[in-house]
Design a protein around this motif. Sequence first.
Motif, short mmCIF file in Angstrom:
data_model
loop_
_atom_site.label_atom_id
_atom_site.label_comp_id
_atom_site.label_asym_id
_atom_site.label_seq_id
_atom_site.Cartn_x
_atom_site.Cartn_y
_atom_site.Cartn_z
N TYR A 24 0.82 -1.26 0.07
CA TYR A 24 0.00 -0.13 0.02
C TYR A 24 0.87 1.32 -0.06
N TYR A 73 -7.00 3.61 1.11
CA TYR A 73 -8.50 3.87 0.66
C TYR A 73 -8.88 5.33 0.86
N HIS A 74 -8.20 5.99 1.74
CA HIS A 74 -8.65 7.26 2.30
C HIS A 74 -7.75 8.33 1.61
N ILE A 78 -4.61 5.99 -2.34
CA ILE A 78 -5.31 5.57 -2.95
C ILE A 78 -5.21 4.05 -3.08
N PRO A 79 -6.29 3.27 -3.34
CA PRO A 79 -6.34 1.80 -3.34
C PRO A 79 -5.05 1.13 -4.13
N TRP A 85 -9.34 -4.68 -5.83
CA TRP A 85 -10.44 -4.13 -4.81
C TRP A 85 -11.75 -3.74 -5.41
N TRP A 86 -11.86 -3.21 -6.78
CA TRP A 86 -13.26 -2.91 -7.32
C TRP A 86 -14.08 -4.17 -7.20
N TYR A 90 -15.60 -3.15 0.09
CA TYR A 90 -14.76 -2.55 1.06
C TYR A 90 -15.17 -2.71 2.58
N VAL A 197 -16.45 4.12 1.27
CA VAL A 197 -15.31 3.82 2.41
C VAL A 197 -15.99 4.35 3.59
#
Length: 290
Positions: A24, A73-74, A78-79, A85-86, A90, A197
Amino acid sequence: MPSDARFDDALGRYVYLTLDDIEYRVYFEETGTGDVGLLLQHTAGADGRQWRHVLEDAGLQEHFRMIAYDLPYHGKSIPPLGRSWWTEEYRLTRDFLMAVPIALAHALGLERPVFMGSSIGGHLAIDLALTHPREFRAVVGLEASAYTPGGFVDEFNHPRIGNDFKAHLMYGMMAPTSPEALRRETAWVYSQGAPAVFKGDLYYYSVDHDVRNTAATIDTDICSVDILNGEYDWSGTPEAGEELAAMIPGARYKTMKGLGHFPMSEDPERFLAEIRPVLERIRAGKERRP
């Protein structure tokens, strides 16, 4: 020509953290030259901008190395590229959330830092003290409770409900006495989160966090615990914070007068007046049981 530009003290950059075998790219902002690390966790569905006023406090900068980060994710985190992930729903889980500040502290070379967070961050403070007490010298839980069921609902990620709904709901969780511009800024941040999220974060807040039967086992001689809840917070109420502190031998509780669910962003001046003595006591190593 001379410049009249002004700059914040905070500097931002990215660090790569491997969590559950996935890499990440995590964004964080940092200020301070002190020898004590202070990790700052934002609330559900938001990002590290909530801490921008605290990062600029000169007194804290002198004694702490402050780091406000965006969870994966925040915000600017970004993811990841390493997973589809899509194709997944989540959901923020307790284990994943605990892994983030621990990995970040290791990556930045922080030796037993202080952890402070609000809302999901306040809950996380307690879970860290329970599960990883030797990683942190102290935790400070803002708007913390032992258990807050009922928040993980479809209304927070529905095609007919926009992010304005979340922003207005959060606006109502702040103190009516907090400066209007700062209440609006706090709500603005909420209007910008990725649609899935906020609901996904509430999985941790309302389902995965439950310390009613385990809080009493926290050893505050290893990791001290402070809990501070805002007077106007109807989610993490003062009563819930006081009840949680009573479960933990040696924990301290205080109600923050004139503050709501987002103390660090809705009224940072009032919040800093509340939190400076707590952090100074921790820094000086003067933790004592009440």
